[in-house]
Design an enzyme around this catalytic site. Structure first.
Site, PDB file in Angstrom:
ATOM      1  N   HIS A   1      -0.963  -5.478   5.324  1.00 52.53           N
ATOM      2  CA  HIS A   1      -0.431  -5.669   3.957  1.00 52.53           C
ATOM      3  C   HIS A   1      -0.692  -7.084   3.453  1.00 52.53           C
ATOM      4  CE1 HIS A   1       2.843  -2.470   5.003  1.00 52.53           C
ATOM      5  NE2 HIS A   1       1.869  -1.877   4.328  1.00 52.53           N
TER       6      HIS A   1
ATOM      7  N   ASN B   1     -10.662   1.976  -2.592  1.00 56.63           N
ATOM      8  CA  ASN B   1      -9.820   2.016  -1.396  1.00 56.63           C
ATOM      9  C   ASN B   1      -9.976   3.394  -0.754  1.00 56.63           C
ATOM     10  OD1 ASN B   1      -7.795   2.008   0.499  1.00 56.63           O
ATOM     11  ND2 ASN B   1      -6.126   1.594  -0.937  1.00 56.63           N
TER      12      ASN B   1
ATOM     13  N   ASN C   1      12.021  -0.497  -6.114  1.00 53.30           N
ATOM     14  CA  ASN C   1      12.857   0.504  -6.789  1.00 53.30           C
ATOM     15  C   ASN C   1      14.273   0.687  -6.267  1.00 53.30           C
ATOM     16  OD1 ASN C   1      10.939   1.736  -8.745  1.00 53.30           O
ATOM     17  ND2 ASN C   1       9.768   2.060  -6.876  1.00 53.30           N
TER      18      ASN C   1
END
Ligand code: ADP
Length: 401
Positions: free
Chosen positions: A180, A7, A335
């Site tokens: 995404h 990437n 998270n």
């Protein structure tokens, strides 16, 4: 079969070497500050400590060479010979309308990726450099391109066209592409697995909430709408990006503040969003802390961010005629129990609520809705590298028989 996932960013290269038989990550790492002072390779082989190699890394080709050397190094390497790498999978930011799925890289594919440079001037060029470097260094190894935009190519015209004259779509490809895609696809598939159902029977809303944030409506396995647009600037309020605003603000601000097109672009991409609203930080850990300490603008930034997510969820429920699962992923989604709680507070009308005990989860796949909820809410860590490796494996396997 071992797949190297690459990437390339403008000054960085992230990589993982994955053994496809058991999907074990044999090594992963990061080249940072390419072309800048203090360039470095941080290489983490499985079961060993991280190695930090400082060197002058002038370009992506040198960076890739260092990665390959690290993988076969006698101390911190994980393979004996580069021949053990069966294929390389590259993350490519923008595939435009040329690519609806991952593809084996050929000269024609390279031209197709080049054509999209204009739409992703910061992202596609380093992706191309990474592909070219691998083609030179390991010429006999097949390479695959996995596009951030491909999964959303199933959107219908009513979702991807803007209210602009049709000519600019035909002339310049001005339309919503969405990003995404690998992440939305992966977590939707995981949610379906956790529900023991086929994706083709489910309506799923996936919320990828990181520094860059986007939401997708995935109806019966296909993306039918997503919040990012022609570029990753549209949609949600993000860490430093404005998200959707009244387009008339742009010429207004340019006049008032004497900004050039480049300056307004930078303003909307780098200085806006949660950073701009709070005046504190783009990092949600700082924002949550400041809000807890009573900082009103941090609190406002948090309210605006979560309100936007909630209204997108509502609109995608309308677009799909209902919803079976809502998934949270990426840095914040995985998270932040506070963000998840604020987003889902008030979704009772959909037949769902978060269970506050279950919601304390961080970074692991779990259902967090109350028992018996009609619509299930999940936290699912994303794994874009694994999607890239799986697609690469799938495409290259037939080449070896
Ligand atoms: P990207 O890949 O888009 O750069 P990430 O998916 O890594 O972003 O997400 C980064 C965001 O996640 C940051 O805003 C960071 O503050 C937030 N984040 C990470 N951990 C936590 C946490 N424990 N609580 C709140 N926010 C967190």
């Amino acid at each position: 079969m071992k797949v190297l996932v690459v990437n390339c960013g403008s000054s960085s290269i992230k990589y993982q070497l994955i053994n496809m038989e058991d999907e074990l990550v044999l090594a992963k790492g990061l080249v940072e500050r390419i072309g800048l002072d203090g360039s470095v390779l941080k290489h983490s082989p499985i079961g060993q400590d991280k190695t930090v190699l400082e060197a002058k890394i002038e370009n992506h080709a040198q960076g890739i060479k260092m990665v390959l050397d690290a993988l076969v190094d006698s101390n911190h390497g994980v393979i004996k010979n580069l021949n053990e790498i069966s294929a390389v999978g590259h993350r490519v930011a923008h595939g435009g309308e040329n690519f609806t799925d991952s593809v084996l890289i050929t000269p024609d594919v390279m031209s197709g990726i080049e054509e999209c440079v204009e739409m992703a001037p910061l992202h596609n060029p380093p992706n191309i450099l990474g592909i070219e470097a691998c083609a030179k260094l390991v010429p006999s190894v097949p390479q695959v391109a996995v596009f951030d935009t491909a999964f959303h190519q199933t959107m219908p015209k009513m979702a991807f066209l803007y209210g602009l004259p049709y000519e600019v779509y035909e002339k310049y490809g001005l339309r919503r592409y969405g990003f995404h895609g690998t992440s939305h696809k992966y977590v939707a598939q995981q949610a379906a697995d956790m529900l023991d159902e086929h994706m083709t029977n489910l309506r799923i809303i996936t919320c990828h909430l990181g520094n860059g944030a986007s939401i997708a409506a995935i109806k019966f396995g296909k993306s039918i709408d997503t919040s990012m647009g022609f570029t990753p600037l549209e949609g949600l309020v993000m860490g430093t990006r404005s998200g959707a605003i009244d387009p008339a603000i742009i010429p207004y601000l340019m006049k008032k503040e004497s900004m050039t097109p480049e300056q307004i672009d930078e303003y909307l991409n780098k200085k806006s969003g949660v950073l701009g609203i709070s005046g504190i930080s783009s990092d949600f850990r700082d924002i949550e802390q400041a809000a807890a300490d009573g900082n009103e603008r941090a609190e406002l930034a948090l309210e605006i961010f979560t309100y936007k997510v909630k209204t997108y969820i509502g609109s995608y429920v309308a677009a799909m005629g209902g919803v079976d699962a809502i998934v949270f992923t990426a840095g914040l989604g995985e998270n932040s129990s506070l963000v998840r709680d604020k987003v889902c507070n008030g979704l009772e009308y959909l037949g769902t609520r978060i269970d506050s005990d279950k919601n304390s989860v961080r970074g692991e796949a779990k259902e967090i809705s109350v028992d018996g909820a009609k619509v299930k809410i999940f936290v699912i860590p994303t794994n874009e590298e694994l999607v890239i490796a799986r697609d690469t494996d799938l495409i290259c396997r037939p080449l070896f028989h």
